[in-house]
Design a protein around this motif. Structure first.
Motif, PDB file in Angstrom:
ATOM      1  N   ASN A  33       0.838  -1.189   0.000  1.00 23.93           N
ATOM      2  CA  ASN A  33       0.000   0.000   0.000  1.00 23.93           C
ATOM      3  C   ASN A  33       0.879   1.248   0.000  1.00 23.93           C
ATOM      4  O   ASN A  33       2.080   1.189   0.261  1.00 23.93           O
ATOM      5  CB  ASN A  33      -0.908   0.013   1.230  1.00 23.93           C
ATOM      6  N   THR A  34       0.264   2.370  -0.287  1.00 20.37           N
ATOM      7  CA  THR A  34       0.980   3.640  -0.256  1.00 20.37           C
ATOM      8  C   THR A  34       1.339   4.009   1.178  1.00 20.37           C
ATOM      9  O   THR A  34       0.667   3.610   2.129  1.00 20.37           O
ATOM     10  CB  THR A  34       0.131   4.751  -0.876  1.00 20.37           C
ATOM     11  N   GLU A  35       2.411   4.791   1.300  1.00 23.64           N
ATOM     12  CA  GLU A  35       2.874   5.262   2.604  1.00 23.64           C
ATOM     13  C   GLU A  35       3.255   6.734   2.519  1.00 23.64           C
ATOM     14  O   GLU A  35       3.653   7.220   1.454  1.00 23.64           O
ATOM     15  CB  GLU A  35       4.099   4.461   3.070  1.00 23.64           C
ATOM     16  N   GLY A  36       3.135   7.425   3.627  1.00 17.68           N
ATOM     17  CA  GLY A  36       3.597   8.813   3.708  1.00 17.68           C
ATOM     18  C   GLY A  36       2.950   9.706   2.671  1.00 17.68           C
ATOM     19  O   GLY A  36       1.714   9.778   2.575  1.00 17.68           O
ATOM     20  N   MET A  37       3.763  10.364   1.862  1.00 13.48           N
ATOM     21  CA  MET A  37       3.276  11.307   0.862  1.00 13.48           C
ATOM     22  C   MET A  37       2.920  10.645  -0.463  1.00 13.48           C
ATOM     23  O   MET A  37       2.562  11.321  -1.417  1.00 13.48           O
ATOM     24  CB  MET A  37       4.316  12.406   0.636  1.00 13.48           C
ATOM     25  N   GLU A  38       3.013   9.326  -0.536  1.00 15.75           N
ATOM     26  CA  GLU A  38       2.641   8.610  -1.758  1.00 15.75           C
ATOM     27  C   GLU A  38       1.127   8.619  -1.935  1.00 15.75           C
ATOM     28  O   GLU A  38       0.387   8.530  -0.967  1.00 15.75           O
ATOM     29  CB  GLU A  38       3.113   7.157  -1.699  1.00 15.75           C
ATOM     30  N   TYR A  39       0.694   8.716  -3.171  1.00 17.10           N
ATOM     31  CA  TYR A  39      -0.730   8.543  -3.444  1.00 17.10           C
ATOM     32  C   TYR A  39      -0.974   7.431  -4.469  1.00 17.10           C
ATOM     33  O   TYR A  39      -2.101   6.979  -4.655  1.00 17.10           O
ATOM     34  CB  TYR A  39      -1.367   9.852  -3.936  1.00 17.10           C
ATOM     35  N   ARG A  40       0.102   6.983  -5.111  1.00 12.27           N
ATOM     36  CA  ARG A  40      -0.032   5.826  -6.002  1.00 12.27           C
ATOM     37  C   ARG A  40       1.283   5.053  -6.046  1.00 12.27           C
ATOM     38  O   ARG A  40       2.368   5.628  -6.002  1.00 12.27           O
ATOM     39  CB  ARG A  40      -0.456   6.235  -7.408  1.00 12.27           C
ATOM     40  N   ILE A  41       1.142   3.731  -6.111  1.00  9.15           N
ATOM     41  CA  ILE A  41       2.293   2.834  -6.185  1.00  9.15           C
ATOM     42  C   ILE A  41       1.878   1.651  -7.048  1.00  9.15           C
ATOM     43  O   ILE A  41       0.868   0.998  -6.791  1.00  9.15           O
ATOM     44  CB  ILE A  41       2.758   2.408  -4.778  1.00  9.15           C
ATOM     45  N   GLY A  42       2.604   1.410  -8.132  1.00  5.67           N
ATOM     46  CA  GLY A  42       2.155   0.399  -9.070  1.00  5.67           C
ATOM     47  C   GLY A  42       3.241  -0.072 -10.015  1.00  5.67           C
ATOM     48  O   GLY A  42       4.425   0.054  -9.752  1.00  5.67           O
ATOM     49  N   ARG A  43       2.838  -0.627 -11.140  1.00  4.19           N
ATOM     50  CA  ARG A  43       3.687  -1.286 -12.129  1.00  4.19           C
ATOM     51  C   ARG A  43       4.652  -2.288 -11.458  1.00  4.19           C
ATOM     52  O   ARG A  43       5.870  -2.217 -11.590  1.00  4.19           O
ATOM     53  CB  ARG A  43       4.463  -0.274 -12.951  1.00  4.19           C
ATOM     54  N   PRO A  44       4.100  -3.245 -10.682  1.00  9.48           N
ATOM     55  CA  PRO A  44       4.945  -4.238 -10.018  1.00  9.48           C
ATOM     56  C   PRO A  44       5.571  -5.206 -11.009  1.00  9.48           C
ATOM     57  O   PRO A  44       4.884  -5.800 -11.841  1.00  9.48           O
ATOM     58  CB  PRO A  44       3.966  -4.968  -9.089  1.00  9.48           C
ATOM     59  N   LYS A  45       6.884  -5.385 -10.926  1.00 16.08           N
ATOM     60  CA  LYS A  45       7.605  -6.387 -11.707  1.00 16.08           C
ATOM     61  C   LYS A  45       8.283  -7.327 -10.719  1.00 16.08           C
ATOM     62  O   LYS A  45       9.173  -6.927  -9.968  1.00 16.08           O
ATOM     63  CB  LYS A  45       8.625  -5.742 -12.634  1.00 16.08           C
ATOM     64  N   VAL A  46       7.867  -8.582 -10.710  1.00 18.12           N
ATOM     65  CA  VAL A  46       8.254  -9.551  -9.681  1.00 18.12           C
ATOM     66  C   VAL A  46       9.185 -10.606 -10.266  1.00 18.12           C
ATOM     67  O   VAL A  46       8.960 -11.098 -11.379  1.00 18.12           O
ATOM     68  CB  VAL A  46       7.008 -10.213  -9.072  1.00 18.12           C
ATOM     69  N   TYR A  47      10.224 -10.966  -9.473  1.00 18.67           N
ATOM     70  CA  TYR A  47      11.239 -11.923  -9.912  1.00 18.67           C
ATOM     71  C   TYR A  47      11.591 -12.867  -8.772  1.00 18.67           C
ATOM     72  O   TYR A  47      11.448 -12.533  -7.606  1.00 18.67           O
ATOM     73  CB  TYR A  47      12.511 -11.185 -10.354  1.00 18.67           C
ATOM     74  N   HIS A  48      12.129 -14.029  -9.154  1.00 19.10           N
ATOM     75  CA  HIS A  48      12.670 -14.947  -8.161  1.00 19.10           C
ATOM     76  C   HIS A  48      14.045 -14.460  -7.713  1.00 19.10           C
ATOM     77  O   HIS A  48      14.837 -13.962  -8.512  1.00 19.10           O
ATOM     78  CB  HIS A  48      12.792 -16.356  -8.738  1.00 19.10           C
ATOM     79  N   THR A  49      14.306 -14.596  -6.407  1.00 18.75           N
ATOM     80  CA  THR A  49      15.610 -14.269  -5.839  1.00 18.75           C
ATOM     81  C   THR A  49      16.081 -15.453  -4.991  1.00 18.75           C
ATOM     82  O   THR A  49      15.343 -16.434  -4.801  1.00 18.75           O
ATOM     83  CB  THR A  49      15.536 -13.010  -4.959  1.00 18.75           C
ATOM     84  N   LYS A  50      17.282 -15.359  -4.452  1.00 19.62           N
ATOM     85  CA  LYS A  50      17.810 -16.417  -3.585  1.00 19.62           C
ATOM     86  C   LYS A  50      16.960 -16.568  -2.323  1.00 19.62           C
ATOM     87  O   LYS A  50      16.830 -17.662  -1.776  1.00 19.62           O
ATOM     88  CB  LYS A  50      19.256 -16.105  -3.208  1.00 19.62           C
ATOM     89  N   GLU A  51      16.374 -15.467  -1.845  1.00 18.25           N
ATOM     90  CA  GLU A  51      15.577 -15.485  -0.620  1.00 18.25           C
ATOM     91  C   GLU A  51      14.103 -15.749  -0.871  1.00 18.25           C
ATOM     92  O   GLU A  51      13.332 -15.939   0.070  1.00 18.25           O
ATOM     93  CB  GLU A  51      15.731 -14.153   0.128  1.00 18.25           C
ATOM     94  N   GLY A  52      13.688 -15.711  -2.139  1.00 19.19           N
ATOM     95  CA  GLY A  52      12.269 -15.881  -2.448  1.00 19.19           C
ATOM     96  C   GLY A  52      11.872 -15.077  -3.668  1.00 19.19           C
ATOM     97  O   GLY A  52      12.011 -15.527  -4.802  1.00 19.19           O
TER      98      GLY A  52
END
Length: 305
Positions: free
Chosen positions: A204-223
């Motif tokens: 979710n947005t935090e602080g002065m943010e009003y939008r957060i998007g365009r998620p690009k998800v990848y596999h990493t060593k931790e998950g």
């Protein structure tokens, strides 16, 4: 992560009526040992976006090998959800096909636009895509009244894992309405049919943010790792990053994104919409600069994780 910026790769400059500027929300795929194909949205004089691709050298992406002179996916029919342009969400290889998830835009009277997700399929490695349907595969829901926008689809464990942005409000800044959104997760059995219920909020947005998007998800060593773009009410468009062990519960670590705007040039105002690609020898980050892609697509190379 430490990224070494390598510079601008490509931006159209009025070569065709349908591409006057911009190469936005890029997606990159390694075609073979030598070639990377990058798809993106190009805009006409009215700002309407269509999707095309370029091919670049896998060893040196600043070397453009081929520029497509036609669109891979054009706008939808008048009155359809994507009749006023689109941005590219994700491209996923499914058996011998490519699934292209995109966000279609439609102008309406009471708000700035609607933005819902479509799916098109290619059997020729992205030269051409054909719509699965002329209606959205991810349409409006009770939470996402104005937009539900797919940006990452992972096929694993016999299901399609989907990360998308949900638009459910508008923020007026300096007299201009901007969409308010955050990042959600859902699953699909076939990558074509989706629920209209938004049940799993990831970030979710935090602080002065009003939008957060365009998620690009990848596999990493931790998950899992996720790049995204966030916007502040002060109109600072920034790249962020988050980590997860299970791909559902996320911890924000924005300082680890490592992608900042430059002091001058094509990405001096913003560095946004990053998409990562690993080749056998290198790891690249393709991204947009000023004007949310109006100045084109460039890249950086990973020097330290």
């Amino acid at each position: 992560m430490k990224w070494e910026k390598k510079g601008l790769i490509y931006c159209p400059n009025g070569e065709h009526e349908w591409e006057q500027n911009t190469f936005m929300t890029p997606h990159a795929m390694l075609l073979n040992d030598d070639v990377i194909r990058i798809w993106g949205g190009v805009r006409d004089a009215e700002g309407v976006s269509r999707i095309k691709y370029i091919d670049v050298s896998a060893e040196n992406p600043s070397k453009v090998l081929y520029v497509a002179d036609k669109v891979s996916l054009d706008v939808g029919k008048p009155g359809c959800f994507d009749d006023n342009g689109m941005i590219l969400g994700d491209i996923l290889k499914v058996e011998d096909k490519l699934y292209l998830y995109y966000v279609g835009f439609q102008h309406v009277q009471k708000v700035k636009f609607f933005a819902f997700s479509g799916l098109a399929v290619s059997t020729d490695m992205g030269e051409n895509f054909k719509r699965v349907s002329e209606v959205p595969v991810l349409d409006r829901g009770a939470t996402g009244r104005f937009g539900r926008c797919i940006h990452t689809v992972l096929c694993e464990e016999g299901k399609f894992k989907v990360y998308y942005a949900v638009i459910d409000d508008w923020k007026i800044i300096s007299g201009i309405p901007y969409p308010v959104y955050n990042i959600w997760y859902t699953e699909s059995e076939d990558g074509i049919h989706f629920s209209n219920e938004d049940t799993c909020l990831c970030i979710n947005t935090e602080g002065m943010e009003y939008r957060i998007g365009r998620p690009k998800v990848y596999h990493t060593k931790e998950g899992y790792g996720m790049f995204y773009t966030r916007d502040l009410v002060t109109k600072e468009y920034l790249t962020g990053y988050a980590k997860s062990q299970d791909g559902i519960h996320w911890q924000r670590t924005d300082e680890e994104a490592g992608l900042l705007k430059s002091d001058r040039g094509w990405d001096a105002e913003m560095a946004c919409y990053p998409v990562m690609l690993k080749t056998p020898n290198k790891t690249y980050l393709f991204y947009n600069g000023n004007g949310m892609g109006k100045t084109g697509v460039g890249y950086a190379e990973l020097t330290e994780e």
